[in-house]
Design a protein around this motif. Structure first.
Motif, mmCIF file in Angstrom:
data_model
loop_
_atom_site.group_PDB
_atom_site.id
_atom_site.type_symbol
_atom_site.label_atom_id
_atom_site.label_comp_id
_atom_site.label_asym_id
_atom_site.label_seq_id
_atom_site.Cartn_x
_atom_site.Cartn_y
_atom_site.Cartn_z
ATOM 1 N N LEU A 35 17.695 -34.700 -33.973
ATOM 2 C CA LEU A 35 17.026 -35.669 -34.422
ATOM 3 C C LEU A 35 15.702 -34.908 -34.412
ATOM 4 O O LEU A 35 14.742 -35.490 -35.427
ATOM 5 N N SER A 36 15.273 -33.465 -32.827
ATOM 6 C CA SER A 36 14.258 -33.142 -32.665
ATOM 7 C C SER A 36 14.646 -32.211 -34.026
ATOM 8 O O SER A 36 13.447 -31.433 -34.322
ATOM 9 N N ARG A 39 12.807 -33.106 -36.945
ATOM 10 C CA ARG A 39 11.265 -33.733 -36.721
ATOM 11 C C ARG A 39 10.983 -31.906 -37.142
ATOM 12 O O ARG A 39 9.838 -32.405 -37.449
ATOM 13 N N TYR A 49 10.839 -40.465 -35.713
ATOM 14 C CA TYR A 49 10.678 -39.991 -33.644
ATOM 15 C C TYR A 49 11.104 -40.612 -32.966
ATOM 16 O O TYR A 49 11.686 -40.847 -31.902
ATOM 17 N N GLU A 53 13.965 -41.457 -29.764
ATOM 18 C CA GLU A 53 13.589 -41.320 -28.828
ATOM 19 C C GLU A 53 13.451 -42.282 -27.729
ATOM 20 O O GLU A 53 14.374 -41.932 -26.896
#
Length: 158
Positions: A35-36, A39, A49, A53
């Motif tokens: 996911l990061s 992003r 995002y 999280e």
């Protein structure tokens, strides 16, 4: 034909350098979540995002992931003088996190929750998630974006 690659480990990063002439050098951060990664490359916006999280935090707080070691909980209670004490109840934080996680996954829906769980909670890359779900290539990013939008709506992120 595959080219031979030399891997160098430095500060939590892996740098791959070609062992022959030509080629390119690739650096991978092993601590970065999928996911990061999305992003940082602009494939997921801030709202999506944050929602992802928040879901991952609930997943980890509820300890829903697979265990890789033995559980050291007390043995089952017996009736004698030398028996183990009663097992402790799970913490209230874990129970609340499990309820929030379940509500969020229900709000996202069954069709979108699969890719959301694989990428955000299990830490699989999009390519691996697409293969595991039997989806065509490059379809996971679109479906993940829809799932993260629904999740952000559920959390009330503006």
């Amino acid at each position: 034909m595959r080219e031979l690659v030399e891997r160098v480990f430095e500060d939590g990063r892996v740098t791959e350098r070609p062992s022959g002439r030509g080629g390119r050098s690739v650096t991978v951060n092993l601590a970065e979540s999928p996911l990061s990664w999305l992003r940082s490359r602009g494939h997921v916006d801030v709202r999506q995002y944050e929602a992802g999280e928040r879901l991952r935090a609930d997943y980890e707080t509820a300890e829903l992931g697979p265990r890789v070691t033995m559980r050291w909980d007390a043995a089952p209670a017996g009736r004698g003088r030398r028996s183990a004490p009663d097992a402790l109840d799970p913490t209230l934080a874990g129970i609340a996190a499990k309820r929030r996680f379940d509500a969020a996954m229900q709000a996202v829906g069954a069709g979108l929750g699969d890719v959301l769980w694989r990428v955000v909670c299990a830490g699989e890359g999009l390519t691996m998630a697409e293969k595991a779900l039997g989806w065509p290539s490059r379809s996971g990013k679109l479906v993940l974006g829809l799932a993260l939008d629904r999740l952000a709506d559920h959390y009330g992120l503006g």
